[in-house]
Scaffold this motif. Structure first.
Motif, PDB file in Angstrom:
ATOM      1  N   SER A  29       7.727  17.964   1.269  1.00 31.26           N
ATOM      2  CA  SER A  29       6.960  17.589   2.451  1.00 31.26           C
ATOM      3  C   SER A  29       7.796  16.830   3.464  1.00 31.26           C
ATOM      4  O   SER A  29       7.562  16.938   4.666  1.00 31.26           O
ATOM      5  N   GLU A  30       8.797  16.056   3.000  1.00 30.36           N
ATOM      6  CA  GLU A  30       9.592  15.295   3.954  1.00 30.36           C
ATOM      7  C   GLU A  30      10.470  16.200   4.807  1.00 30.36           C
ATOM      8  O   GLU A  30      10.971  15.799   5.843  1.00 30.36           O
ATOM      9  N   GLN A  31      10.656  17.453   4.356  1.00 33.76           N
ATOM     10  CA  GLN A  31      11.413  18.423   5.133  1.00 33.76           C
ATOM     11  C   GLN A  31      10.488  19.477   5.748  1.00 33.76           C
ATOM     12  O   GLN A  31      10.935  20.518   6.202  1.00 33.76           O
ATOM     13  N   THR A  41      17.596  22.712   5.132  1.00 38.04           N
ATOM     14  CA  THR A  41      18.923  23.308   5.329  1.00 38.04           C
ATOM     15  C   THR A  41      19.748  23.106   4.069  1.00 38.04           C
ATOM     16  O   THR A  41      20.424  24.015   3.582  1.00 38.04           O
ATOM     17  N   PHE A  42      19.702  21.871   3.545  1.00 34.59           N
ATOM     18  CA  PHE A  42      20.207  21.554   2.207  1.00 34.59           C
ATOM     19  C   PHE A  42      19.091  20.821   1.482  1.00 34.59           C
ATOM     20  O   PHE A  42      18.262  20.163   2.114  1.00 34.59           O
ATOM     21  N   LYS A  43      19.069  20.885   0.163  1.00 35.20           N
ATOM     22  CA  LYS A  43      18.008  20.228  -0.598  1.00 35.20           C
ATOM     23  C   LYS A  43      18.351  18.802  -0.984  1.00 35.20           C
ATOM     24  O   LYS A  43      17.495  18.050  -1.417  1.00 35.20           O
ATOM     25  N   GLU A  54      21.046  16.222   5.791  1.00 35.06           N
ATOM     26  CA  GLU A  54      19.705  15.790   5.405  1.00 35.06           C
ATOM     27  C   GLU A  54      19.599  14.265   5.330  1.00 35.06           C
ATOM     28  O   GLU A  54      20.543  13.579   4.931  1.00 35.06           O
ATOM     29  N   THR A  55      18.416  13.760   5.709  1.00 32.42           N
ATOM     30  CA  THR A  55      18.099  12.340   5.584  1.00 32.42           C
ATOM     31  C   THR A  55      16.781  12.213   4.827  1.00 32.42           C
ATOM     32  O   THR A  55      15.946  13.118   4.855  1.00 32.42           O
ATOM     33  N   ARG A  56      16.596  11.075   4.178  1.00 29.34           N
ATOM     34  CA  ARG A  56      15.341  10.811   3.493  1.00 29.34           C
ATOM     35  C   ARG A  56      14.323  10.236   4.484  1.00 29.34           C
ATOM     36  O   ARG A  56      14.672   9.595   5.465  1.00 29.34           O
ATOM     37  N   SER A  57      13.055  10.451   4.185  1.00 27.62           N
ATOM     38  CA  SER A  57      11.977  10.022   5.072  1.00 27.62           C
ATOM     39  C   SER A  57      11.814   8.510   5.075  1.00 27.62           C
ATOM     40  O   SER A  57      12.281   7.801   4.171  1.00 27.62           O
TER      41      SER A  57
END
Length: 286
Positions: A29-31, A41-43, A54-57
């Motif tokens: 959900s954060e992505q 784009t990356f997990k 990627e960054t965390r929410s």
């Protein structure tokens, strides 16, 4: 190794709880594509050794265990590398959906590192890529080599640029500058220029093949090699497992980009893995 095994048992025991389903939903959900942006784009926040875009929410804490064994060609006496162990423990936190901070500590040279990461552009139907700025400091705290004061420090700046070309394939380029206050030889520049290349190809809903290469563009002594890695990402519950082979032992930018001494193509290959666990600390969440 017994301590590491115990740590893994504790982590795996968490996987048996209902929280895993919630954490998997969080990773997805954060992505989520809530505003027309391209997602996943990356997990992971790492490609392998290096960061991804990627960054965390906001309010999400990520715990990362990075581990590297010795080289596979070290032979039976070293149990093909399993007798050697390097580990990094890291914590990363989302101040906002786009702004993350993190700290870590590695056993190799007892390096302590901290970073700030900011995603300032996102791929969408109207924009071709996602871009994230990254800066970090790494300090060797080992009591050796005659290091004093600021000589222990190195600073990294990167711009991570990635595009998800389709549902299966993503590619990232990472122009990199590293300022090293002290270098190993006169052949090495204090300012190191490099470019990171990373790719991900999804082969199933939970499994993807990833690869990463960091060629140095600055002059370097013959003892140092360009970092290369290839591996597999596996999603399961609240974990993301990254299993890989690399010629790098270190897990901070100064180390794996600028101080890798082994040649992947000569058989100096380390088996390693990253394990990621995320925790939702938002007050309105259970």
């Amino acid at each position: 190794m017994r301590k590491i095994s115990l740590l893994f048992l504790i982590i795996f025991s968490l996987n048996a709880t209902a929280q895993d389903d919630e954490l998997l939903e969080l990773l997805e959900s954060e992505q989520a594509d809530s505003e027309g942006y391209v997602s996943a784009t990356f997990k992971s926040t790492r490609v392998i050794n290096g960061h991804s875009i990627e960054t965390r929410s906001n309010g999400v804490l990520e715990f990362i265990i990075g581990h590297r064994f010795g080289t596979l060609n070290s032979g039976y006496d070293e149990f093909f590398g399993l007798d050697f162990s390097t580990i990094r423990l890291g914590l990363e936190y989302g101040l906002t959906d786009d702004l993350n901070i993190g700290i870590g500590r590695a056993s190799f040279d007892k390096v302590v590192d901290a970073f700030v990461k900011y995603r300032f552009a996102r791929q969408s139907d109207n924009f071709p890529f996602t871009a994230t700025a990254f800066t970090s400091i790494a300090r060797k705290t080992v009591d050796a080599f005659g290091l004093e004061g600021a000589d222990r420090n190195a600073y990294t700046a990167q711009v991570l640029i990635a595009r998800k070309f389709n549902s299966n394939f993503s590619f990232q380029v990472a122009p990199t500058v590293i300022q090293r206050n002290l270098v190993a030889t006169n052949q090495d520049d204090n300012i190191l220029l490099a470019v990171g290349l990373g790719a991900r190809y999804k082969v199933s809903n939970r499994i993807a093949v990833v690869t990463e290469y960091y060629p140095q563009l600055s002059d370097k002594s013959d003892q140092f090699q360009n970092a290369f890695a290839v591996g597999v990402d596996i999603e399961t519950g609240g974990h993301v497992f990254q299993l890989h082979f690399t010629n790098s032992t270190q897990m901070n930018e100064r180390g794996f980009i600028g101080e890798t001494t082994e040649n992947f193509w000569d058989g100096d290959v380390h088996y390693g893995f990253n394990i990621t666990r995320v925790f939702d600390l938002r007050p309105n969440k259970r």
